[in-house]
Scaffold this motif. Structure first.
Motif, PDB file in Angstrom:
ATOM      1  N   MET A   1       0.875  -1.243  -0.074  1.00  0.00           N
ATOM      2  CA  MET A   1       0.062  -0.114   0.038  1.00  0.00           C
ATOM      3  C   MET A   1       0.773   1.231  -0.094  1.00  0.00           C
ATOM      4  O   MET A   1       0.570   2.157  -0.711  1.00  0.00           O
ATOM      5  CB  MET A   1      -0.868  -0.261   1.240  1.00  0.00           C
ATOM      6  N   ASN A   2       2.089   1.296   0.772  1.00  0.00           N
ATOM      7  CA  ASN A   2       3.002   2.174   0.975  1.00  0.00           C
ATOM      8  C   ASN A   2       3.509   2.555  -0.469  1.00  0.00           C
ATOM      9  O   ASN A   2       3.589   3.919  -0.769  1.00  0.00           O
ATOM     10  CB  ASN A   2       4.021   1.958   1.919  1.00  0.00           C
ATOM     11  N   THR A   3       3.750   1.551  -1.230  1.00  0.00           N
ATOM     12  CA  THR A   3       4.443   1.820  -2.557  1.00  0.00           C
ATOM     13  C   THR A   3       3.178   2.452  -3.347  1.00  0.00           C
ATOM     14  O   THR A   3       3.810   3.166  -4.198  1.00  0.00           O
ATOM     15  CB  THR A   3       4.986   0.580  -3.128  1.00  0.00           C
ATOM     16  N   PHE A   4       2.032   2.051  -3.357  1.00  0.00           N
ATOM     17  CA  PHE A   4       1.215   2.803  -4.194  1.00  0.00           C
ATOM     18  C   PHE A   4       0.858   3.989  -3.872  1.00  0.00           C
ATOM     19  O   PHE A   4       0.990   5.158  -4.882  1.00  0.00           O
ATOM     20  CB  PHE A   4      -0.519   1.899  -3.853  1.00  0.00           C
ATOM     21  N   SER A   6       3.286   6.004  -2.608  1.00  0.00           N
ATOM     22  CA  SER A   6       4.621   6.704  -3.050  1.00  0.00           C
ATOM     23  C   SER A   6       4.702   6.777  -4.451  1.00  0.00           C
ATOM     24  O   SER A   6       5.187   7.790  -5.351  1.00  0.00           O
ATOM     25  CB  SER A   6       5.853   6.106  -2.506  1.00  0.00           C
ATOM     26  N   ARG A   7       3.947   5.602  -5.493  1.00  0.00           N
ATOM     27  CA  ARG A   7       4.156   5.755  -6.757  1.00  0.00           C
ATOM     28  C   ARG A   7       2.949   6.950  -7.355  1.00  0.00           C
ATOM     29  O   ARG A   7       3.278   7.741  -8.265  1.00  0.00           O
ATOM     30  CB  ARG A   7       3.733   4.387  -7.257  1.00  0.00           C
ATOM     31  N   LEU A   8       1.852   7.096  -6.519  1.00  0.00           N
ATOM     32  CA  LEU A   8       0.871   8.140  -6.924  1.00  0.00           C
ATOM     33  C   LEU A   8       1.481   9.497  -6.831  1.00  0.00           C
ATOM     34  O   LEU A   8       1.228  10.263  -7.494  1.00  0.00           O
ATOM     35  CB  LEU A   8      -0.206   7.649  -5.961  1.00  0.00           C
ATOM     36  N   TYR A   9       2.259   9.613  -5.538  1.00  0.00           N
ATOM     37  CA  TYR A   9       2.966  10.897  -5.315  1.00  0.00           C
ATOM     38  C   TYR A   9       4.025  11.297  -6.456  1.00  0.00           C
ATOM     39  O   TYR A   9       3.932  12.368  -6.892  1.00  0.00           O
ATOM     40  CB  TYR A   9       3.679  10.863  -3.958  1.00  0.00           C
ATOM     41  N   SER A  10       4.780  10.338  -6.856  1.00  0.00           N
ATOM     42  CA  SER A  10       5.739  10.598  -7.750  1.00  0.00           C
ATOM     43  C   SER A  10       5.343  10.872  -9.124  1.00  0.00           C
ATOM     44  O   SER A  10       5.526  11.417  -9.943  1.00  0.00           O
ATOM     45  CB  SER A  10       6.869   9.592  -7.885  1.00  0.00           C
TER      46      SER A  10
END
Lengths: 359, 152
Positions: A1-4, A6-10
């Protein structure tokens, strides 16, 4: 979920460069002092405004304007629509709490002289929003088309009509004719749901932008202490979480008020009935209403009501313009006059409101 | 617009002329937009049926010391019967701030609930904020029927 996330943020950062904004927010600090409690009243006013937008849109789904339908459509909302009573009651209660919190916010800024340079524009936009809030209250009050609202609108627009020169055309413009009729209701509906929200949103945007840009004002007495001795708190997340806790408390208070003290609808307006005994405007207009009762019909050659309107108008204008005539505070000096003016205004409003409530 | 003729004097004049043309055009466009809006905001005059007289009920239906609101065109009129049994009619619109007045038997007065304005049974403002007396209407009794008409 965290990667989701951070990916959305980037993903977003690559396109609109969020980095600077996030860094800016991270460096934002709120001063901590014994007057910090007052900082929360602006935020809670914003929260109440958001509730008004949401409940207002919900009411719009069933409300019908027009003298034949308005009263009945509110009856329908309160009796037939599931939770309609709650939405309507919330909208009315929130309106009152909004005026109250905005008033507390205004007085805290006034007594803290937070309007002083460089925050003059913030004060002006805030005051404009406060006047708009009174306009929201006055126009929204008529929409259920009940007896109290009918006479309150007659009196309120007649007062506008007593202003020299511009008064009469303004009254006709507000009423949509010579008298308060269905035409007035249509106009007030338009003001309440389209015109006022549009203007309000623009001023709110400027106001919030300035608050973010300039940060919170500190009391004058704190100006002398060196930076290292000043206590602060990060805006994000410390202050924001406290803000939201207060919002949650207010939401609970609203729920209690709306459920246990449901807003009444009263009797349908009738242009050929006498004004009912004990008629009163909303509490935030009460001090002015009570003053009008005491002013005699004629003072020298001037109509008493005209004099009352001019005095209140002038007082309101001076209040609005305080950042420009209180030069002392802008220079960082103590200005006791401001405190005396503020204390007088607070006491005048409180005493006349209580008198108006009891009598 | 200057009349000086410099090295590019002709150009200056032309520029000035174009500036006035553009400015004037903008002002005219603005006026063409604003005028209809301002005119639209002003509510049109509604043709009102000119009412000169209305029937207000029966003499026997009104007790002494009582008052009722009667519809006179689109205006409310108050009809009162005093202790002596005489009828009087006045505009029911308070001269202070437009509320509708009522007869108060306990006070023996015409009273406005909005700001505690008081008028005697001749319509004179006797207490409170009203600046003027109530406009009087004429009451005509024909047998049992009461009718109210505007004073000439």
């Amino acid at each position: 979920m965290n990667t989701f996330w951070s990916r959305l943020y980037s993903w977003a950062d690559e396109r609109v460069k969020l980095g600077g904004l996030v860094e800016y927010m991270g460096k934002k600090y709120v001063p901590v002092n014994r007057h910090s409690i007052w900082y929360y009243f602006g935020g809670v006013s914003l929260f109440l405004f958001i509730i008004q937008v949401v409940t207002g849109i919900l009411l719009l789904l069933y409300y019908k304007s027009g003298e034949l339908l308005a009263f009945e459509s509110i009856q329908f909302i309160m009796a037939k629509v599931r939770f309609g009573w709650l939405i309507r009651s919330l909208h009315s209660w929130t309106a009152n709490l909004f005026v109250l919190t905005a008033m507390i916010h205004m007085f805290s800024v006034f007594f803290g002289k937070a309007y002083r340079k460089p925050r003059g524009i913030t004060w002006i936009t805030g005051m404009v929003m406060f006047f708009l809030a009174l306009g929201f209250g006055f126009s929204g009050y008529l929409l259920p088309w009940n007896e109290l609202a009918f006479f309150a609108t007659k009196v309120g627009t007649d007062i506008a009509g007593a202003v020299p020169i511009v008064g009469k055309p303004m009254m006709v413009f507000l009423r949509g004719g010579e008298d308060v009729t269905g035409a007035t209701l249509s106009r007030f509906f338009g003001f309440h749901v389209a015109l006022l929200p549009g203007i309000f949103t623009v001023f709110l945007g400027i106001h919030l932008l300035l608050v973010q840009r300039q940060g919170m004002s500190e009391p004058l007495s704190h100006g002398d202490s060196p930076d290292t001795e000043r206590k602060t708190m990060p805006f994000f997340p410390n202050f924001l979480l406290r803000d939201m806790l207060f919002w949650l408390m207010v939401l609970n208070l609203l729920a209690i008020l709306a459920v246990f003290f449901p807003w009444e609808l009263g009797k349908k307006a009738d242009a050929f009935a006498s004004a009912p005994a004990g008629i009163k405007p909303e509490w935030y207009f009460l001090f002015m209403f009570q003053t009008l009762k005491y002013i005699p019909g004629k003072i020298l050659f001037i109509d008493g009501e005209v004099l009352g309107i001019l005095v209140f108008g002038l007082a309101g204008f001076l209040w609005l313009m305080v950042p420009f005539w209180d030069r002392k505070s802008s220079r960082g000096e103590t200005n006791r006059l401001i405190n005396y003016v503020g204390i007088f205004v607070v006491f005048y409003m409180i005493i006349l409101t209580i008198v108006g409530w009891i009598v | 617009m200057t009349s000086e003729v410099g090295p590019n004097g002709e150009q200056e004049t032309r520029r000035g002329f174009l500036r006035y043309l553009l400015g004037g055009g903008l002002v005219a466009s603005l006026a063409a937009v604003l005028y209809p809006i301002m005119a639209y905001l002003k509510p049109p005059q509604q043709a009102e049926v000119e009412v000169t007289s209305v029937k207000a009920g029966k003499v026997s239906a009104m007790e002494k010391e009582s008052g009722i609101i009667v519809r006179f065109g689109n205006k409310p009129v108050i009809l009162v019967r005093n202790a002596a049994g005489e009828f009087r009619a006045f505009s029911a619109t308070c001269t202070h701030l437009d509320c509708t007045v009522q007869f108060r038997k306990d006070m023996g007065l015409i009273w406005c609930a909005c700001h505690n304005g008081r008028y005697d049974l001749n319509g004179r403002n006797v207490a409170g904020p009203p600046p003027r007396p109530l406009d009087e209407y004429r009451v005509i009794i024909q047998g049992e029927d009461i009718s109210i008409s505007k004073k000439a």
